[in-house]
Design a protein around this motif. Structure first.
Motif, short mmCIF file in Angstrom:
data_model
loop_
_atom_site.label_atom_id
_atom_site.label_comp_id
_atom_site.label_asym_id
_atom_site.label_seq_id
_atom_site.Cartn_x
_atom_site.Cartn_y
_atom_site.Cartn_z
N ASP A 16 0.81 -1.27 -0.08
CA ASP A 16 -0.20 0.03 -0.14
C ASP A 16 0.78 1.26 -0.13
N SER A 17 2.01 1.20 -0.79
CA SER A 17 2.81 2.20 -0.77
C SER A 17 2.78 3.17 -1.95
N VAL A 18 3.49 4.52 -1.86
CA VAL A 18 3.82 5.18 -3.15
C VAL A 18 4.97 4.90 -3.55
N CYS A 19 5.31 4.48 -5.01
CA CYS A 19 6.38 3.85 -5.33
C CYS A 19 7.11 4.70 -6.45
N SER A 20 8.31 4.30 -6.57
CA SER A 20 8.91 4.62 -8.11
C SER A 20 9.78 3.54 -8.45
N ILE A 21 10.33 3.31 -9.76
CA ILE A 21 11.15 2.61 -10.22
C ILE A 21 12.16 2.93 -11.05
N GLY A 22 13.43 2.51 -11.03
CA GLY A 22 14.49 3.05 -11.81
C GLY A 22 16.08 2.61 -11.36
N ASN A 23 16.96 2.93 -12.00
CA ASN A 23 18.14 2.63 -11.88
C ASN A 23 18.96 3.84 -10.81
N PHE A 24 18.44 5.17 -11.07
CA PHE A 24 18.89 6.03 -10.20
C PHE A 24 20.16 6.33 -9.95
N ASP A 25 21.08 6.10 -11.24
CA ASP A 25 22.58 6.20 -11.05
C ASP A 25 23.00 7.52 -10.74
N GLY A 26 23.48 7.92 -9.86
CA GLY A 26 23.94 9.00 -9.57
C GLY A 26 23.08 10.03 -8.58
N VAL A 27 21.90 9.49 -8.59
CA VAL A 27 20.72 10.33 -7.87
C VAL A 27 21.03 11.58 -8.09
N HIS A 28 21.04 12.08 -9.46
CA HIS A 28 21.17 13.66 -9.65
C HIS A 28 19.75 14.42 -9.30
N VAL A 29 19.76 15.60 -9.80
CA VAL A 29 18.94 16.70 -9.46
C VAL A 29 17.36 16.10 -9.98
N GLY A 30 17.35 15.49 -11.31
CA GLY A 30 16.04 14.94 -11.70
C GLY A 30 15.67 13.71 -11.12
N HIS A 31 16.61 13.05 -10.70
CA HIS A 31 16.26 11.72 -9.68
C HIS A 31 15.53 12.12 -8.29
N VAL A 32 16.35 13.37 -7.78
CA VAL A 32 16.01 13.71 -6.42
C VAL A 32 14.43 14.45 -6.62
N THR A 33 14.16 15.26 -7.60
CA THR A 33 12.94 15.82 -7.81
C THR A 33 12.01 14.73 -7.77
N PHE A 148 -4.76 1.95 -8.94
CA PHE A 148 -3.61 2.79 -8.44
C PHE A 148 -3.65 3.95 -9.48
N THR A 149 -2.78 4.89 -8.98
CA THR A 149 -2.90 6.19 -9.67
C THR A 149 -1.44 6.57 -10.00
N ILE A 150 -1.06 7.49 -10.71
CA ILE A 150 0.18 7.75 -11.41
C ILE A 150 0.56 9.25 -11.35
N THR A 151 1.78 9.67 -11.19
CA THR A 151 2.19 10.84 -11.29
C THR A 151 3.29 11.06 -12.37
N GLN A 152 3.37 11.78 -13.37
CA GLN A 152 4.41 11.79 -14.37
C GLN A 152 5.11 13.07 -14.07
N ILE A 153 6.70 12.84 -14.05
CA ILE A 153 7.43 14.09 -13.74
C ILE A 153 8.08 14.64 -15.01
N GLU A 154 7.94 15.84 -15.08
CA GLU A 154 8.83 16.15 -16.63
C GLU A 154 10.21 16.16 -16.08
N PRO A 155 10.99 16.21 -17.18
CA PRO A 155 12.69 16.23 -16.97
C PRO A 155 12.96 17.43 -16.46
N CYS A 156 13.91 17.49 -15.42
CA CYS A 156 14.68 18.67 -15.02
C CYS A 156 15.69 18.98 -16.03
#
Length: 313
Positions: A16-33, A148-156
Protein backbone atom coordinates in the motif's frame (compact mmCIF):
# COMPACT_ATOMS: atom_id res chain seq x y z
CA UNK A 1 15.35 3.25 5.46
CA UNK A 2 14.75 -0.49 5.22
CA UNK A 3 16.45 -2.37 2.39
CA UNK A 4 14.40 -5.26 0.97
CA UNK A 5 16.50 -7.71 -1.02
CA UNK A 6 14.28 -9.55 -3.48
CA UNK A 7 10.54 -9.78 -4.01
CA UNK A 8 10.32 -12.80 -1.67
CA UNK A 9 11.23 -10.54 1.26
CA UNK A 10 8.28 -8.18 0.74
CA UNK A 11 5.94 -8.25 3.77
CA UNK A 12 2.60 -6.70 4.62
CA UNK A 13 4.22 -3.55 6.07
CA UNK A 14 5.78 -2.82 2.66
CA UNK A 15 2.44 -2.84 0.83
CA UNK A 16 0.00 0.00 0.00
CA UNK A 17 2.89 2.35 -0.72
CA UNK A 18 3.73 5.18 -3.08
CA UNK A 19 6.59 3.96 -5.26
CA UNK A 20 8.95 4.65 -8.11
CA UNK A 21 11.17 2.42 -10.25
CA UNK A 22 14.58 3.07 -11.79
CA UNK A 23 18.35 2.74 -11.73
CA UNK A 24 18.80 6.17 -10.13
CA UNK A 25 22.52 6.09 -11.01
CA UNK A 26 24.12 9.18 -9.52
CA UNK A 27 20.89 10.29 -7.81
CA UNK A 28 21.08 13.59 -9.72
CA UNK A 29 18.74 16.59 -9.47
CA UNK A 30 16.16 14.95 -11.75
CA UNK A 31 16.12 11.80 -9.61
CA UNK A 32 15.90 13.83 -6.41
CA UNK A 33 12.93 15.81 -7.76
CA UNK A 34 11.11 12.58 -8.61
CA UNK A 35 11.91 10.90 -5.28
CA UNK A 36 10.85 13.95 -3.28
CA UNK A 37 7.53 13.75 -5.11
CA UNK A 38 7.27 10.09 -3.99
CA UNK A 39 8.00 11.07 -0.39
CA UNK A 40 5.58 14.02 -0.43
CA UNK A 41 2.79 11.89 -1.89
CA UNK A 42 3.40 9.14 0.67
CA UNK A 43 3.26 11.60 3.57
CA UNK A 44 0.04 13.16 2.26
CA UNK A 45 -1.56 9.69 1.98
CA UNK A 46 -0.07 8.54 5.30
CA UNK A 47 1.52 5.46 3.72
CA UNK A 48 5.06 4.24 3.11
CA UNK A 49 7.37 5.45 0.34
CA UNK A 50 9.14 2.75 -1.66
CA UNK A 51 11.82 2.80 -4.36
CA UNK A 52 12.48 -0.19 -6.62
CA UNK A 53 15.96 -0.50 -8.11
CA UNK A 54 18.19 -3.22 -9.57
CA UNK A 55 21.55 -4.96 -9.03
CA UNK A 56 23.29 -5.29 -11.36
CA UNK A 57 21.94 -2.37 -13.32
CA UNK A 58 20.27 -3.54 -16.56
CA UNK A 59 22.99 -2.06 -18.78
CA UNK A 60 25.63 -3.92 -16.78
CA UNK A 61 23.72 -7.16 -17.29
CA UNK A 62 23.56 -6.66 -21.06
CA UNK A 63 26.93 -4.96 -21.72
CA UNK A 64 29.23 -6.30 -19.00
CA UNK A 65 32.61 -4.54 -18.91
CA UNK A 66 31.67 -2.43 -21.93
CA UNK A 67 29.01 -0.60 -19.92
CA UNK A 68 29.46 3.15 -19.28
CA UNK A 69 31.01 3.93 -15.91
CA UNK A 70 28.66 3.65 -12.96
CA UNK A 71 28.32 6.91 -11.02
CA UNK A 72 27.25 5.40 -7.71
CA UNK A 73 27.88 2.02 -6.13
CA UNK A 74 24.87 0.46 -4.41
CA UNK A 75 25.86 1.68 -0.93
CA UNK A 76 26.37 5.24 -2.20
CA UNK A 77 22.96 5.16 -3.89
CA UNK A 78 21.37 3.87 -0.68
CA UNK A 79 22.82 6.73 1.36
CA UNK A 80 21.60 9.37 -1.09
CA UNK A 81 18.08 7.91 -1.29
CA UNK A 82 17.98 7.57 2.50
CA UNK A 83 18.69 11.30 2.86
CA UNK A 84 15.50 12.09 0.93
CA UNK A 85 13.44 10.25 3.54
CA UNK A 86 12.32 7.23 1.51
CA UNK A 87 11.11 4.48 3.87
CA UNK A 88 11.77 1.30 1.84
CA UNK A 89 14.23 0.37 -0.90
CA UNK A 90 13.40 -2.83 -2.82
CA UNK A 91 16.47 -4.16 -4.65
CA UNK A 92 15.65 -6.72 -7.35
CA UNK A 93 18.31 -8.94 -8.97
CA UNK A 94 18.36 -8.10 -12.66
CA UNK A 95 18.72 -11.51 -14.29
CA UNK A 96 17.35 -13.51 -17.22
CA UNK A 97 14.04 -14.04 -15.48
CA UNK A 98 13.45 -10.36 -14.87
CA UNK A 99 14.69 -9.16 -18.26
CA UNK A 100 12.31 -11.54 -20.10
CA UNK A 101 9.24 -10.64 -18.01
CA UNK A 102 6.58 -8.73 -19.95
CA UNK A 103 5.39 -5.30 -18.78
CA UNK A 104 1.89 -6.61 -18.03
CA UNK A 105 3.32 -9.45 -15.94
CA UNK A 106 5.59 -7.07 -14.03
CA UNK A 107 2.65 -4.83 -13.19
CA UNK A 108 0.40 -7.72 -12.16
CA UNK A 109 2.90 -9.77 -10.14
CA UNK A 110 5.19 -7.10 -8.72
CA UNK A 111 3.19 -3.90 -8.39
CA UNK A 112 -0.32 -5.28 -7.79
CA UNK A 113 -0.19 -8.79 -6.28
CA UNK A 114 2.96 -8.39 -4.18
CA UNK A 115 3.19 -4.68 -3.39
CA UNK A 116 -0.42 -3.54 -3.89
CA UNK A 117 0.84 -0.04 -4.68
CA UNK A 118 -1.43 2.95 -4.22
CA UNK A 119 0.46 5.33 -6.46
CA UNK A 120 3.51 5.34 -8.73
CA UNK A 121 5.71 8.28 -9.74
CA UNK A 122 7.67 8.00 -13.01
CA UNK A 123 9.56 10.16 -15.46
CA UNK A 124 8.31 11.15 -18.90
CA UNK A 125 10.44 8.58 -20.78
CA UNK A 126 9.97 5.69 -18.33
CA UNK A 127 10.33 2.26 -19.97
CA UNK A 128 10.15 -1.19 -18.40
CA UNK A 129 9.69 -4.91 -19.04
CA UNK A 130 10.94 -7.19 -21.79
CA UNK A 131 12.68 -5.26 -24.58
CA UNK A 132 11.74 -2.04 -22.69
CA UNK A 133 8.33 -2.38 -24.32
CA UNK A 134 6.37 -0.98 -21.36
CA UNK A 135 5.70 2.76 -21.22
CA UNK A 136 3.84 5.30 -19.11
CA UNK A 137 0.76 4.56 -21.21
CA UNK A 138 1.08 0.86 -20.31
CA UNK A 139 0.98 1.89 -16.65
CA UNK A 140 -2.02 4.18 -17.22
CA UNK A 141 -4.00 1.36 -18.81
CA UNK A 142 -3.16 -0.97 -15.93
CA UNK A 143 -3.91 1.72 -13.35
CA UNK A 144 -7.51 2.03 -14.52
CA UNK A 145 -7.99 -1.72 -14.06
CA UNK A 146 -6.11 -2.11 -10.78
CA UNK A 147 -7.08 1.14 -9.06
CA UNK A 148 -3.69 2.70 -8.50
CA UNK A 149 -2.79 6.22 -9.66
CA UNK A 150 0.16 7.77 -11.49
CA UNK A 151 2.17 10.98 -11.44
CA UNK A 152 4.40 11.70 -14.41
CA UNK A 153 7.31 14.06 -13.68
CA UNK A 154 8.72 16.29 -16.40
CA UNK A 155 12.51 16.19 -16.92
CA UNK A 156 14.65 18.70 -15.01
CA UNK A 157 16.92 20.89 -17.08
CA UNK A 158 20.23 22.68 -16.59
CA UNK A 159 21.75 25.08 -19.13
CA UNK A 160 18.97 24.31 -21.61
CA UNK A 161 19.32 20.52 -21.65
CA UNK A 162 17.83 17.63 -19.71
CA UNK A 163 19.74 16.51 -16.61
CA UNK A 164 20.80 12.90 -17.02
CA UNK A 165 23.33 10.39 -15.70
CA UNK A 166 25.09 10.64 -19.07
CA UNK A 167 25.58 14.39 -18.64
CA UNK A 168 26.95 13.87 -15.13
CA UNK A 169 29.34 11.22 -16.46
CA UNK A 170 30.53 13.52 -19.25
CA UNK A 171 31.11 16.45 -16.90
CA UNK A 172 33.18 14.25 -14.58
CA UNK A 173 35.29 12.91 -17.42
CA UNK A 174 35.88 16.50 -18.58
CA UNK A 175 36.91 17.61 -15.09
CA UNK A 176 34.07 20.16 -15.06
CA UNK A 177 33.11 19.97 -11.39
CA UNK A 178 31.06 23.17 -11.48
CA UNK A 179 28.68 21.57 -13.97
CA UNK A 180 28.78 18.30 -12.05
CA UNK A 181 27.67 20.02 -8.84
CA UNK A 182 24.85 21.78 -10.68
CA UNK A 183 23.61 18.50 -12.17
CA UNK A 184 23.86 16.61 -8.88
CA UNK A 185 22.87 19.39 -6.49
CA UNK A 186 25.93 18.41 -4.42
CA UNK A 187 29.59 17.52 -4.77
CA UNK A 188 30.43 14.22 -6.40
CA UNK A 189 31.77 11.63 -3.98
CA UNK A 190 32.89 8.03 -3.69
CA UNK A 191 32.77 6.07 -0.47
CA UNK A 192 34.06 2.82 0.95
CA UNK A 193 36.14 1.22 3.69
CA UNK A 194 39.91 1.75 3.84
CA UNK A 195 41.61 -1.53 2.91
CA UNK A 196 45.15 -2.80 3.22
CA UNK A 197 47.08 -2.10 0.01
CA UNK A 198 50.60 -2.95 -1.11
CA UNK A 199 51.98 0.05 0.82
CA UNK A 200 53.45 1.50 -2.37
CA UNK A 201 52.67 5.08 -1.30
CA UNK A 202 54.08 4.57 2.18
CA UNK A 203 57.25 3.06 0.79
CA UNK A 204 57.96 6.21 -1.24
CA UNK A 205 57.06 8.57 1.60
CA UNK A 206 53.50 9.42 0.48
CA UNK A 207 51.14 7.14 2.47
CA UNK A 208 47.61 6.70 1.13
CA UNK A 209 44.26 5.38 2.28
CA UNK A 210 43.13 2.80 -0.29
CA UNK A 211 39.50 2.22 -1.27
CA UNK A 212 38.51 -0.46 -3.79
CA UNK A 213 35.99 0.89 -6.28
CA UNK A 214 34.36 -2.47 -7.07
CA UNK A 215 32.90 -1.38 -10.38
CA UNK A 216 33.50 -2.30 -14.00
CA UNK A 217 34.79 1.18 -14.79
CA UNK A 218 35.30 4.41 -12.91
CA UNK A 219 33.71 7.69 -14.07
CA UNK A 220 36.89 9.46 -12.97
CA UNK A 221 40.60 9.00 -13.58
CA UNK A 222 43.54 11.13 -12.61
CA UNK A 223 44.67 13.32 -9.71
CA UNK A 224 42.20 15.40 -7.66
CA UNK A 225 41.92 17.77 -4.74
CA UNK A 226 39.44 16.21 -2.31
CA UNK A 227 37.71 16.59 1.04
CA UNK A 228 37.53 13.47 3.21
CA UNK A 229 34.59 12.83 5.56
CA UNK A 230 34.04 9.97 7.98
CA UNK A 231 36.72 10.63 10.59
CA UNK A 232 36.48 12.81 13.71
CA UNK A 233 36.86 15.91 11.51
CA UNK A 234 36.83 16.66 7.81
CA UNK A 235 40.26 16.44 6.18
CA UNK A 236 41.61 17.49 2.80
CA UNK A 237 43.99 15.65 0.54
CA UNK A 238 45.24 14.54 -2.85
CA UNK A 239 43.40 11.63 -4.46
CA UNK A 240 44.34 9.30 -7.28
CA UNK A 241 41.77 7.32 -9.26
CA UNK A 242 43.09 4.79 -11.74
CA UNK A 243 44.73 1.42 -12.24
CA UNK A 244 48.32 2.48 -11.39
CA UNK A 245 49.81 1.68 -14.83
CA UNK A 246 53.35 2.60 -13.77
CA UNK A 247 53.49 -0.43 -11.46
CA UNK A 248 51.41 -2.72 -13.68
CA UNK A 249 48.08 -2.39 -11.88
CA UNK A 250 44.79 -3.49 -13.48
CA UNK A 251 42.08 -2.91 -10.85
CA UNK A 252 40.50 0.56 -10.55
CA UNK A 253 41.44 2.01 -7.17
CA UNK A 254 40.91 5.20 -5.18
CA UNK A 255 43.98 6.26 -3.19
CA UNK A 256 43.91 9.32 -0.94
CA UNK A 257 46.92 11.03 0.61
CA UNK A 258 45.22 12.78 3.55
CA UNK A 259 46.93 15.96 4.72
CA UNK A 260 47.80 16.25 8.42
CA UNK A 261 46.69 12.71 9.28
CA UNK A 262 49.36 10.57 10.87
CA UNK A 263 47.73 7.30 11.97
CA UNK A 264 46.33 4.06 10.56
CA UNK A 265 42.64 4.16 9.58
CA UNK A 266 42.10 0.67 8.15
CA UNK A 267 38.43 -0.31 8.14
CA UNK A 268 37.16 3.26 8.45
CA UNK A 269 34.29 4.12 6.11
CA UNK A 270 35.36 7.25 4.18
CA UNK A 271 33.41 9.59 1.95
CA UNK A 272 35.75 11.27 -0.55
CA UNK A 273 34.32 14.44 -2.15
CA UNK A 274 36.00 15.59 -5.36
CA UNK A 275 36.75 19.31 -5.60
CA UNK A 276 39.09 19.85 -8.56
CA UNK A 277 40.87 17.79 -11.21
CA UNK A 278 44.61 18.46 -11.34
CA UNK A 279 45.66 16.21 -14.21
CA UNK A 280 44.86 12.98 -16.02
CA UNK A 281 46.40 9.60 -15.21
CA UNK A 282 49.57 8.62 -17.04
CA UNK A 283 52.22 5.92 -17.07
CA UNK A 284 55.71 7.02 -16.01
CA UNK A 285 59.05 5.59 -17.14
CA UNK A 286 60.24 5.01 -13.58
CA UNK A 287 59.13 5.07 -9.94
CA UNK A 288 61.42 8.06 -9.37
CA UNK A 289 59.67 10.05 -12.10
CA UNK A 290 56.29 9.15 -10.60
CA UNK A 291 57.44 10.22 -7.13
CA UNK A 292 58.62 13.60 -8.42
CA UNK A 293 55.29 14.20 -10.15
CA UNK A 294 53.35 13.17 -7.04
CA UNK A 295 55.27 15.78 -5.07
CA UNK A 296 54.38 18.41 -7.67
CA UNK A 297 50.71 17.36 -7.59
CA UNK A 298 50.55 17.58 -3.79
CA UNK A 299 52.08 21.07 -3.82
CA UNK A 300 49.63 22.18 -6.53
CA UNK A 301 46.68 20.89 -4.51
CA UNK A 302 47.86 22.48 -1.26
CA UNK A 303 48.29 25.84 -3.02
CA UNK A 304 44.81 25.59 -4.57
CA UNK A 305 43.25 24.68 -1.23
CA UNK A 306 45.08 27.56 0.47
CA UNK A 307 43.54 30.03 -1.98
CA UNK A 308 40.10 28.42 -1.65
CA UNK A 309 40.00 27.95 2.12
CA UNK A 310 42.47 30.56 3.36
CA UNK A 311 44.37 28.05 5.50
CA UNK A 312 47.73 26.34 5.42
CA UNK A 313 48.23 22.60 4.77
Amino acid sequence: MEIIRGLHNVHTRHQDSVCSIGNFDGVHVGHVTLLRNVQHEAVSRKVGSLVITFEPQPREYFQGKLVPARLTRFREKVELIREIGIKYLLCLPFDEKLQTTTPDCLIEKYLVETLNIQHIVVGKDFRFGKDASGSVQTLRTAAEKNRFTITQIEPCEYAGATISSTRVRDSLQNGDFNTTESLLGRQYFMMGPVVLGNRFGGNIGIPTANIRLQRYRSPLEGIFAVRVEGLENDYYGAAYVGTRPTIGGTEPLLEVHIFNLHREIYGKQLKVCFLKKIRSDEKFDSIDSLKVQMGIDITTIKNWLKLRLQKEF
